[in-house]
Design a protein around this motif. Structure first.
Motif, PDB file in Angstrom:
ATOM      1  N   VAL A  64       0.806  -1.223   0.000  1.00  0.00           N
ATOM      2  CA  VAL A  64       0.000   0.000   0.000  1.00  0.00           C
ATOM      3  C   VAL A  64       0.839   1.273   0.000  1.00  0.00           C
ATOM      4  CG1 VAL A  64      -2.002  -1.093   1.079  1.00  0.00           C
ATOM      5  CG2 VAL A  64      -0.230  -0.056   2.524  1.00  0.00           C
ATOM      6  N   ASN A  65       1.984   1.234  -0.676  1.00  0.00           N
ATOM      7  CA  ASN A  65       2.810   2.443  -0.728  1.00  0.00           C
ATOM      8  C   ASN A  65       2.348   3.402  -1.821  1.00  0.00           C
ATOM      9  OD1 ASN A  65       3.778   0.415  -2.598  1.00  0.00           O
ATOM     10  ND2 ASN A  65       5.469   1.817  -3.053  1.00  0.00           N
ATOM     11  N   ALA A  66       1.465   2.971  -2.709  1.00  0.00           N
ATOM     12  CA  ALA A  66       0.982   3.833  -3.790  1.00  0.00           C
ATOM     13  C   ALA A  66      -0.356   3.311  -4.276  1.00  0.00           C
ATOM     14  CB  ALA A  66       1.988   3.868  -4.942  1.00  0.00           C
ATOM     15  N   ASP A  67      -1.034   4.126  -5.093  1.00  0.00           N
ATOM     16  CA  ASP A  67      -2.342   3.750  -5.621  1.00  0.00           C
ATOM     17  C   ASP A  67      -2.236   2.544  -6.565  1.00  0.00           C
ATOM     18  OD1 ASP A  67      -4.037   5.463  -4.345  1.00  0.00           O
ATOM     19  OD2 ASP A  67      -4.081   6.968  -5.922  1.00  0.00           O
ATOM     20  N   THR A  99      -7.697 -12.156  -1.621  1.00  0.00           N
ATOM     21  CA  THR A  99      -6.842 -11.042  -2.026  1.00  0.00           C
ATOM     22  C   THR A  99      -6.698 -10.127  -0.820  1.00  0.00           C
ATOM     23  OG1 THR A  99      -6.481  -9.343  -3.722  1.00  0.00           O
ATOM     24  CG2 THR A  99      -8.735  -9.590  -2.913  1.00  0.00           C
ATOM     25  N   GLY A 100      -5.954  -9.041  -0.946  1.00  0.00           N
ATOM     26  CA  GLY A 100      -5.804  -8.160   0.200  1.00  0.00           C
ATOM     27  C   GLY A 100      -4.620  -7.237   0.067  1.00  0.00           C
ATOM     28  N   THR A 101      -4.199  -6.673   1.205  1.00  0.00           N
ATOM     29  CA  THR A 101      -3.121  -5.680   1.186  1.00  0.00           C
ATOM     30  C   THR A 101      -2.048  -5.983   2.222  1.00  0.00           C
ATOM     31  OG1 THR A 101      -4.579  -4.270   2.541  1.00  0.00           O
ATOM     32  CG2 THR A 101      -4.399  -3.748   0.208  1.00  0.00           C
ATOM     33  N   ASP A 102      -0.812  -5.687   1.830  1.00  0.00           N
ATOM     34  CA  ASP A 102       0.392  -5.850   2.634  1.00  0.00           C
ATOM     35  C   ASP A 102       0.729  -4.461   3.197  1.00  0.00           C
ATOM     36  OD1 ASP A 102       2.868  -6.394   3.666  1.00  0.00           O
ATOM     37  OD2 ASP A 102       3.816  -6.910   1.753  1.00  0.00           O
ATOM     38  N   GLU A 103       0.686  -4.307   4.522  1.00  0.00           N
ATOM     39  CA  GLU A 103       0.668  -2.954   5.078  1.00  0.00           C
ATOM     40  C   GLU A 103       1.802  -2.628   6.048  1.00  0.00           C
ATOM     41  OE1 GLU A 103      -3.278  -1.959   6.438  1.00  0.00           O
ATOM     42  OE2 GLU A 103      -4.192  -3.258   4.927  1.00  0.00           O
ATOM     43  N   HIS A 104       2.762  -3.501   6.198  1.00  0.00           N
ATOM     44  CA  HIS A 104       3.865  -3.229   7.116  1.00  0.00           C
ATOM     45  C   HIS A 104       5.163  -3.012   6.344  1.00  0.00           C
ATOM     46  CE1 HIS A 104       1.369  -5.535  10.291  1.00  0.00           C
ATOM     47  NE2 HIS A 104       1.285  -4.241  10.536  1.00  0.00           N
ATOM     48  N   GLY A 105       6.166  -2.522   7.051  1.00  0.00           N
ATOM     49  CA  GLY A 105       7.475  -2.393   6.431  1.00  0.00           C
ATOM     50  C   GLY A 105       8.033  -0.987   6.450  1.00  0.00           C
ATOM     51  N   LEU A 106       9.325  -0.911   6.175  1.00  0.00           N
ATOM     52  CA  LEU A 106      10.040   0.357   6.237  1.00  0.00           C
ATOM     53  C   LEU A 106       9.548   1.347   5.188  1.00  0.00           C
ATOM     54  CD1 LEU A 106      12.313   1.804   7.740  1.00  0.00           C
ATOM     55  CD2 LEU A 106      13.935   0.841   6.081  1.00  0.00           C
ATOM     56  N   LYS A 107       9.183   0.828   4.031  1.00  0.00           N
ATOM     57  CA  LYS A 107       8.714   1.723   2.963  1.00  0.00           C
ATOM     58  C   LYS A 107       7.418   2.427   3.372  1.00  0.00           C
ATOM     59  CE  LYS A 107       7.929  -0.345  -0.943  1.00  0.00           C
ATOM     60  NZ  LYS A 107       8.105  -0.943  -2.292  1.00  0.00           N
ATOM     61  N   VAL A 128      -8.214   0.681   1.166  1.00  0.00           N
ATOM     62  CA  VAL A 128      -9.589   0.741   0.666  1.00  0.00           C
ATOM     63  C   VAL A 128      -9.610   0.949  -0.841  1.00  0.00           C
ATOM     64  CG1 VAL A 128      -9.969   3.253   0.935  1.00  0.00           C
ATOM     65  CG2 VAL A 128     -11.888   1.656   1.206  1.00  0.00           C
ATOM     66  N   ARG A 129      -8.556   1.577  -1.386  1.00  0.00           N
ATOM     67  CA  ARG A 129      -8.473   1.747  -2.846  1.00  0.00           C
ATOM     68  C   ARG A 129      -8.304   0.386  -3.532  1.00  0.00           C
ATOM     69  NH1 ARG A 129      -9.525   5.671  -6.192  1.00  0.00           N
ATOM     70  NH2 ARG A 129      -7.529   5.699  -7.251  1.00  0.00           N
ATOM     71  N   PRO A 369      -6.252   1.812 -13.673  1.00  0.00           N
ATOM     72  CA  PRO A 369      -7.287   0.803 -13.922  1.00  0.00           C
ATOM     73  C   PRO A 369      -8.701   1.336 -13.754  1.00  0.00           C
ATOM     74  CG  PRO A 369      -6.233   0.396 -11.815  1.00  0.00           C
ATOM     75  CD  PRO A 369      -5.440   1.485 -12.483  1.00  0.00           C
ATOM     76  N   PHE A 370      -8.899   2.272 -12.840  1.00  0.00           N
ATOM     77  CA  PHE A 370     -10.231   2.837 -12.636  1.00  0.00           C
ATOM     78  C   PHE A 370     -10.672   3.625 -13.864  1.00  0.00           C
ATOM     79  CE2 PHE A 370      -8.591   2.345  -8.279  1.00  0.00           C
ATOM     80  CZ  PHE A 370      -9.629   1.621  -7.704  1.00  0.00           C
ATOM     81  N   ALA A 371      -9.760   4.451 -14.400  1.00  0.00           N
ATOM     82  CA  ALA A 371     -10.076   5.229 -15.597  1.00  0.00           C
ATOM     83  C   ALA A 371     -10.314   4.303 -16.789  1.00  0.00           C
ATOM     84  CB  ALA A 371      -8.948   6.210 -15.905  1.00  0.00           C
TER      85      ALA A 371
END
Length: 587
Positions: A64-67, A99-107, A128-129, A369-371
């Motif tokens: 989750v470092n970017a859209d 599916t899901g999101t990876d949310e930890h880490g230095l970045k 959530v995006r 992808p949304f556009a």
């Protein structure tokens, strides 16, 4: 040498006996009651009263470092097609799709600090995006996991403790090249010196990902990955389907065979003074669990770990080729150490480029992808991604002009046009009171080729899907009956009522069977097609994808068609130039 013998020669404890290659059954300890229960749920010799093991497919969890970009949507759609096909092919078998999101880490920690935001708040906004992306892409996932979820944290702690108790985790010092972007250490043979294209400055970067690395010295916990080099080699040598495509299977196996450093002991924690945003090491708050140990555990956490995991092992784990090492060396070694079965197949797909260049915000060539879904329609984009990127061997080039071409020629021009032709009022008038139906004496000479194609189509699609040839499965489905329809010329004055009935029957059957088989790929449009054909919802199963199985209602399109004012694939309100201009994700 067996894994047990290898471990004993090093003075290490042996793991639980588990059904993977490399263990010595005679030397392994007795199975625990929990493990016996687990293995009984995944036995391949199921009794008729025992439900089959669920089909389990996973996407990588997205950082989750970017859209989100189109590559994320691609991974989701690949997994969704496999999940939907599994439901179509064996409706009695439960499907688990995660599916899901990876949310930890230095970045993440640094990105949140740069915005002066709390890391969890930062993750909430971007996670959530990704959830919205899966929903917008019509994903049929059953689970959306976040590594900040409490049950995931509990699973990570439990797995850590299991590995620690078995002697596979030890504390030591570590010096090496670390890539913040990849959240990974790289050995010397996996880095190289590169030059910045803009500044000319030289720096060290990972060969695999191209990301900048920095030299790091620190005390941390390590995983005895080296103990599993030989078992990993045996696993890959005896399981050619363990990694797909075959060229990546060969590459991973060769890396293990050619260099011991490919499976050198792995640093699996960072000092909390450097990395605070993550799951703490149990009973040692001065260390934070390495983000990949944390992230990889999501696959069994979703399945229920540390409790019963009846859907495990995963049937297919879909990942990008850039993270294949984590999923085919680190992950299976951790599972071996914990006495857990290995995934059946890791499908490591290639990437998407644009204008033959790697997508990059700085180049302005990252597809939103949304556009794209808004511009072309969800199913058109799904079709394009699977049609062009459905072989997985090589990178695919994202080209808006090609999306328009596939829409015009294959979807609107072939499938949509055939719908229009057989629902035309003049043709239905020519049909009169004749009822299109399978010829009692078998297909006419002119129809035998098409009749054979339609009868063989489900088996061909099944074989392609079993071999992960998603693009070829679509090729087979999209073989159109337009040529057959044109050859019969049912609209000409000389065409007999029999000619008209034959043409409408085979054209309608082509559409009906194609509609059933296209449900995993284009779920909304495939069901709209079947609606237009008046195919009842309960008659859209795999068993119904046979010539003559549609029932009489399938040909009453003329009456039902009056309610459909728009064609199946309406013209797109975008030009090729406008499509090319609208590809970049907004910064």
């Amino acid at each position: 040498m067996s894994l047990v013998a290898s471990l004993r020669s090093r003075g290490l404890p042996c793991p639980l006996r588990a059904p993977f290659v490399g263990l010595d059954p005679s030397a392994a300890p007795r199975r625990s009651p929990r493990l016996r229960a687990f293995l009984s749920t995944t036995s391949t010799t199921l009794s008729s009263s025992t439900p089959p093991k669920p089909y389990y497919v996973t996407t990588p969890i997205f950082y989750v470092n970017a859209d989100p970009h189109v590559g994320h949507l691609y991974s989701i759609v690949v997994s969704d097609v496999l999940a939907r096909f599994a439901r179509l092919r064996r409706p009695e078998r439960q499907v688990v799709f995660s599916t899901g999101t990876d949310e930890h880490g230095l970045k993440i920690q640094r990105a949140a600090e740069a915005q002066a935001r709390d890391p969890k708040e930062f993750c909430d906004a971007i996670s959530v995006r990704f959830k919205h992306l899966a929903e917008a892409g019509n994903s049929s996932h059953t689970h959306f996991i976040r590594t900040t979820d409490a049950h995931h944290r509990a699973a990570v702690h439990h797995l850590w403790n299991v590995l620690l108790e078995k002697g596979f985790i030890y504390k030591g010092s570590h010096s090496g090249w670390y890539a913040v972007s990849d959240e990974a250490f790289y050995p010397e043979n996996q880095i190289q010196k590169v030059k910045d294209e803009k500044t000319g400055a030289e720096y060290m970067a990972a060969i695999e990902s191209g990301q900048r690395v920095e030299w790091t010295d620190e005390e941390n916990y390590k995983f005895r990955l080296s103990a599993f080099r030989e078992p990993l080699i045996k696993w890959l040598q005896s399981n050619p389907s363990a990694i797909y495509p075959p060229n990546r299977h060969t590459a991973v196996l060769n890396s293990l065979l050619s260099s011991e450093s490919a499976a050198s002991d792995l640093s699996i924690s960072r000092p909390s003074s450097r990395l605070s945003w993550g799951i703490p090491v149990p009973d040692d708050p001065e260390h934070t669990i390495y983000v990949w140990v944390d992230a990889l555990t999501n696959y069994i956490a979703t399945a229920g770990y540390p409790d019963a995991i009846p859907s495990w092992p995963a049937d297919v784990q879909v990942v990008g080729k850039d993270i294949i090492r984590f999923h085919t060396i680190y992950w299976p070694a951790m599972l071996m150490a914990a006495g857990i079965e290995l995934p059946k197949t890791v499908l490591a797909h290639a990437h998407w480029t644009m204008r033959k260049l790697k997508m990059s915000k700085s180049r302005g060539n990252v597809a939103d992808p949304f556009a794209a879904m808004e511009m072309y329609g969800v199913d058109v984009l799904r079709y394009y991604l699977m049609r062009v990127g459905g072989s997985f061997f090589e990178d695919s080039d994202y080209a808006p002009s090609e999306i328009l071409r596939y829409h015009k020629h294959e979807l609107a021009g072939a499938l949509g046009n055939l719908v229009n032709r057989i629902s035309g009022k003049k043709l239905l008038k020519r049909l009169g009171s004749s009822t299109p139906a399978p010829p009692a004496s078998g297909p006419a000479e002119a129809d035998r080729t098409l009749d054979g194609v339609l009868r063989d189509l489900p088996a061909r699609v099944d074989a392609h899907m079993a071999g992960f040839e998603i693009g070829r499965a679509l090729d087979a489905i999209m073989e159109s009956a337009n040529r057959h329809f044109t050859h019969l010329e049912p609209w000409s004055a000389s065409a007999s009522a029999d000619d008209v009935a034959r043409a409408v029957f085979y054209s309608a059957e082509t559409l009906r069977i194609a509609g059933i088989l296209l449900q995993p790929f284009m779920p909304t449009k495939a069901n709209e097609l079947l609606d237009r054909l008046n195919v009842p919802a309960e008659r859209r199963t795999w068993a119904d994808a046979q010539v003559g199985s549609g029932g009489e209602g399938v040909i009453t399109l003329g009456g039902a068609g009056k309610a459909w004012k728009e064609p199946l694939f309406p013209a797109l309100a975008v030009t090729e130039e406008g499509s090319e201009e609208a590809v970049a994700v907004q910064a």
